[in-house]
Design an enzyme around this catalytic site. Structure first.
Site, PDB file in Angstrom:
ATOM      1  N   THR A  31      35.057  38.207  47.001  1.00 16.95           N
ATOM      2  CA  THR A  31      34.479  39.465  46.510  1.00 16.95           C
ATOM      3  C   THR A  31      33.067  39.258  46.000  1.00 16.95           C
ATOM      4  OG1 THR A  31      36.663  40.288  46.003  1.00 16.95           O
ATOM      5  CG2 THR A  31      34.864  41.302  44.800  1.00 16.95           C
ATOM      6  N   THR A 110      38.658  35.062  44.485  1.00 19.17           N
ATOM      7  CA  THR A 110      39.432  34.726  43.279  1.00 19.17           C
ATOM      8  C   THR A 110      40.919  34.542  43.556  1.00 19.17           C
ATOM      9  OG1 THR A 110      39.696  37.077  42.813  1.00 19.17           O
ATOM     10  CG2 THR A 110      37.855  35.936  41.734  1.00 19.17           C
TER      11      THR A 110
HETATM   12  N1  LIG Z   1      38.156  39.017  43.735  1.00 16.53           N
HETATM   13  C1  LIG Z   1      38.306  38.419  44.921  1.00 16.53           C
HETATM   14  O1  LIG Z   1      37.542  37.556  45.261  1.00 16.53           O
HETATM   15  C2  LIG Z   1      39.484  38.848  45.753  1.00 16.53           C
HETATM   16  C3  LIG Z   1      39.329  38.634  47.245  1.00 16.53           C
HETATM   17  N2  LIG Z   1      40.443  39.258  47.935  1.00 16.53           N
HETATM   18  C4  LIG Z   1      39.333  37.160  47.619  1.00 16.53           C
HETATM   19  O2  LIG Z   1      40.093  36.386  47.090  1.00 16.53           O
HETATM   20  O3  LIG Z   1      38.591  36.785  48.497  1.00 16.53           O
END
Ligand SMILES: NC(=O)C[C@H](N)C(=O)O
Length: 345
Positions: A31, A110
Site C-alpha cells: 500500500t 503490511t
Molecule cells: N497495507 C498494506 O500494505 C496492505 C496490502 N494489501 C499489502 O500487504 O500489500
C-alpha cells in the site's frame, strides 16, 4: 534470484552529501506504493508506484541520508514468495559487504511484513541496520502514512544505534523487532505491535529513542546459511478448532516437509489430532505446536506431549514458527535439535 544484483551508485544523485550515511532502499510493493481513488483509503491498487515516486514523495529526505532505490518487485504482499525472500537476503548480504553502504530500508505491504521481517532476521549476515516499513493508507489517500514511515525508516537505517539489533520494523513512530512484530489491526494507521513485549522504542521526527531489545539470536549470530538455497522446505500451517478433521494433517503431509499446528489455548488439540501427530513423527514430518492466541507462550506439556511428539513453539505465532521450522529443516529433522532452535530464536 528474482533480480540480479543492481548497480547502486549514491554519488550519481544531485543531492549527494558526503557527510551523510548511504542507505539502499529495496522496494517490494504494498500500500505504501498504492494508488487509487483520490482521497479514499479503499479501492486502490497496491504496488502501483515506483521506488523513485516513493522517494520523491518524502520531503527533506536528502538531509537525512543519501538514498539509492532498487525495485525488487511491486506486489501486494500476499503475493510475496520465499523466492522474493531469498532474493532480498542475497541482495542485502552482497551489498552489505560494500563499505559505502551503511544501511537498508525495505518497503513492503503490511499484510505479510511480519513474516518477511522474521525470515530476514534469521538469515541476513550483517550488523548494518535493516529496517522494514510500509503504510496502511495508499499514497493517494488523505494523510497518507507512507512518507513519514519511509522518512523515519531511512533515519533509523542511517543511525549507528540501530546496528547489531537485527531486522527492525518502523511503523507509526514505533520501532519493533523483526522477531516479535505483528500486524494487529486490519485498517488503522497504527497497525503494528509486538505481542506481549511492547516496542523497542520510538521515532520522533528523525531521532530514535531505544528502550529495550530482543534477547533472541539473529543475523550474524544465527546459524542459517541460505546462500546456496534455491528454495525453502515447504512447511504448512493447520488451524485447530472444535470438530477439526485430523484428515487435514494427512493432506498437508502430502505437500510439506514439516507442519505447524495453530492449536487452541496453550497449543492443544483433540485426541484424534494427537494420534495423527504421532503418525507424522513416525513418518519423519516434524510438527511444531503453536497457539491460535496471539499472546502468551506454548511450552512442553506432559498432557499433550505424552503421545503427540510435537515441538512447542515457545513464543512464536504460527506464521513465524513455520519460517523457523523451514530453516531448521535445511539442517536437520531431529526433534531435539529443532526444539533447541525454538528456544534460541
Ligand atoms: N497495507 C498494506 O500494505 C496492505 C496490502 N494489501 C499489502 O500487504 O500489500
Amino acid at each position: 534470484m528474482i533480480i540480479p544484483v543492481p548497480e547502486v551508485n549514491f554519488t550519481a544523485s544531485p543531492f549527494y552529501n558526503p557527510s551523510l550515511k548511504n542507505v539502499v532502499i529495496l522496494a517490494t510493493g504494498g500500500t505504501i506504493a498504492g494508488s487509487g481513488e483520490a482521497h479514499k483509503t479503499l479501492n486502490y491498487e497496491p504496488g502501483a508506484l515506483s521506488i523513485q515516486d516513493l522517494l520523491d514523495s518524502v520531503p527533506h529526505l536528502e538531509h537525512v541520508a543519501n538514498c539509492a532505490g532498487v525495485q525488487v518487485s511491486n506486489l501486494c504482499s500476499a503475493d510475496i514468495t520465499s523466492e522474493h525472500w531469498l532474493t532480498l537476503a542475497a541482495l542485502i548480504n552482497t551489498l552489505a559487504l560494500r563499505e559505502d553502504v551503511h544501511g537498508f530500508v525495505i518497503t513492503h505491504g503490511t499484510d505479510t511484513l511480519d513474516e518477511t521481517s522474521y525470515f530476514l532476521n534469521l538469515v541476513i549476515k550483517t550488523d548494518k541496520p535493516v529496517i522494514i516499513t510500509g503504510s496502511m493508507r495508499p499514497a493517494t489517500a488523505i494523510s497518507p502514512d507512507g512518507p513519514l514511515n519511509l522518512y523515519q525508516s531511512v533515519a533509523l537505517a542511517a543511525n549507528p544505534e540501530a546496528s547489531g539489533q537485527g531486522v527492525m520494523v518502523v511503523f507509526a513512530e514505533g520501532i519493533y523487532s523483526g522477531r516479535d512484530v505483528q500486524k494487529v489491526n486490519t485498517f488503522k494507521a497504527n497497525a503494528f505491535d509486538e505481542r506481549d513485549f511492547g516496542c523497542l522504542g520510538y521515532m520522533r521526527d528523525s531521532e530514535a529513542f531505544f528502550y529495550t531489545r530482543s534477547l533472541k539470536k539473529h543475523t550474524t549470530a544465527a546459524q542459517f546459511d541460505i546462500s546456496a538455497l534455491e528454495q525453502l522446505p515447504q512447511v504448512s500451517v493447520a488451524y485447530f478448532h472444535v470438530d477439526a478433521d485430523p484428515g487435514i494433517l494427512d493432506y498437508l503431509a502430502t505437500l510439506s516437509k514439516g507442519i505447524v499446528i495453530a492449536g487452541a489455548g496453550g497449543g492443544i488439540y483433540s485426541k484424534p489430532w494427537i494420534d495423527k501427530v504421532g503418525e507424522l513423527k513416525n513418518n519423519d514430518i516434524p510438527v511444531v505446536r503453536c497457539s491460535r492466541i496471539s499472546s502468551g507462550i506454548t511450552l512442553k506439556d506432559s498432557y499433550i506431549d505424552l503421545s503427540a511428539n510435537s515441538i512447542p513453539c515457545n513464543s512464536l505465532v504460527p506464521q513465524k514458527a513455520r519460517i523457523l521450522l523451514s530453516l531448521a529443516l535445511t539442517q536437520t529433522t531431529g526433534y531435539e535439535e529443532i526444539a533447541a532452535m525454538f528456544n534460541e530464536y
